[in-house]
Write a protein that holds these residues in place. Structure first.
Motif, PDB file in Angstrom:
ATOM      1  N   CYS A   1       0.876  -1.186   0.000  1.00  0.00           N
ATOM      2  CA  CYS A   1       0.000   0.000   0.000  1.00  0.00           C
ATOM      3  C   CYS A   1       0.906   1.227   0.000  1.00  0.00           C
ATOM      4  O   CYS A   1       1.800   1.328   0.848  1.00  0.00           O
ATOM      5  CB  CYS A   1      -0.915  -0.004   1.227  1.00  0.00           C
ATOM      6  SG  CYS A   1      -1.922   1.498   1.348  1.00  0.00           S
TER       7      CYS A   1
ATOM      8  N   CYS B   1      -6.180   1.676   5.430  1.00  0.00           N
ATOM      9  CA  CYS B   1      -6.435   3.118   5.283  1.00  0.00           C
ATOM     10  C   CYS B   1      -7.691   3.410   4.467  1.00  0.00           C
ATOM     11  O   CYS B   1      -8.112   4.557   4.387  1.00  0.00           O
ATOM     12  CB  CYS B   1      -5.220   3.778   4.646  1.00  0.00           C
ATOM     13  SG  CYS B   1      -4.879   3.223   2.956  1.00  0.00           S
TER      14      CYS B   1
ATOM     15  N   PHE C   1       0.417   3.973   1.098  1.00  0.00           N
ATOM     16  CA  PHE C   1       0.187   4.793   2.292  1.00  0.00           C
ATOM     17  C   PHE C   1       0.556   4.047   3.583  1.00  0.00           C
ATOM     18  O   PHE C   1       0.924   4.669   4.569  1.00  0.00           O
ATOM     19  CB  PHE C   1      -1.281   5.223   2.353  1.00  0.00           C
ATOM     20  CG  PHE C   1      -1.743   5.885   1.090  1.00  0.00           C
ATOM     21  CD1 PHE C   1      -1.360   7.183   0.795  1.00  0.00           C
ATOM     22  CD2 PHE C   1      -2.516   5.199   0.172  1.00  0.00           C
ATOM     23  CE1 PHE C   1      -1.765   7.796  -0.376  1.00  0.00           C
ATOM     24  CE2 PHE C   1      -2.934   5.807  -1.006  1.00  0.00           C
ATOM     25  CZ  PHE C   1      -2.551   7.101  -1.283  1.00  0.00           C
ATOM     26  N   CYS C   2       0.449   2.724   3.588  1.00  0.00           N
ATOM     27  CA  CYS C   2       0.631   1.936   4.816  1.00  0.00           C
ATOM     28  C   CYS C   2       1.820   0.986   4.764  1.00  0.00           C
ATOM     29  O   CYS C   2       2.201   0.454   5.800  1.00  0.00           O
ATOM     30  CB  CYS C   2      -0.610   1.100   5.096  1.00  0.00           C
ATOM     31  SG  CYS C   2      -2.136   2.040   5.141  1.00  0.00           S
TER      32      CYS C   2
ATOM     33  N   HIS D   1      -7.745  -0.622  -0.015  1.00  0.00           N
ATOM     34  CA  HIS D   1      -7.192  -1.136   1.240  1.00  0.00           C
ATOM     35  C   HIS D   1      -8.303  -1.056   2.288  1.00  0.00           C
ATOM     36  O   HIS D   1      -8.274  -0.252   3.209  1.00  0.00           O
ATOM     37  CB  HIS D   1      -5.955  -0.333   1.650  1.00  0.00           C
ATOM     38  CG  HIS D   1      -5.173  -0.989   2.722  1.00  0.00           C
ATOM     39  ND1 HIS D   1      -4.081  -0.406   3.297  1.00  0.00           N
ATOM     40  CD2 HIS D   1      -5.329  -2.206   3.331  1.00  0.00           C
ATOM     41  CE1 HIS D   1      -3.592  -1.217   4.231  1.00  0.00           C
ATOM     42  NE2 HIS D   1      -4.347  -2.309   4.259  1.00  0.00           N
TER      43      HIS D   1
HETATM   44 ZN   LIG Z   1      -3.301   1.506   3.105  1.00  0.00          ZN
END
Ligand SMILES: [Zn+2]
Length: 90
Positions: free
Chosen positions: A6, A63, A8-9, A59
């Protein structure tokens, strides 16, 4: 098990994601101008590539953001991921 990065994660298990479909299909700029056959084709007709393919995944257990994923449909190898582009304005 697939490991999806991901943007972002970080790397997460596939079970945290929901498949969202083909990322290469562009929404028609003027849907009201389409006849039923063209609209049906936009909604339903998809290629079924054997090999690398760009897909949308959410996701959903993380998130909750949508991401782009390039996946090999034969090996299921995840080749790359990216945050989605901002929506285009007409
Ligand atoms: Zn994420």
């Amino acid at each position: 098990m697939l490991l999806i990065e991901c943007p972002f994660c970080g790397p997460r298990d596939q079970t945290e994601f929901t498949y969202g479909g083909d990322a290469t299909v562009a929404r028609p700029s003027d849907p009201a101008a389409l006849d039923d056959e063209a609209w049906s084709a936009y909604l339903n007709l998809r290629t079924n590539p054997a090999g690398e393919h760009d897909e949308l995944w959410q996701h959903s257990l993380g998130c909750r953001r949508w991401i782009g994923v390039r996946r090999n449909t034969l090996t299921h190898q995840i080749l790359s991921t990216w945050p989605p582009a901002p929506p285009k304005t007409a």
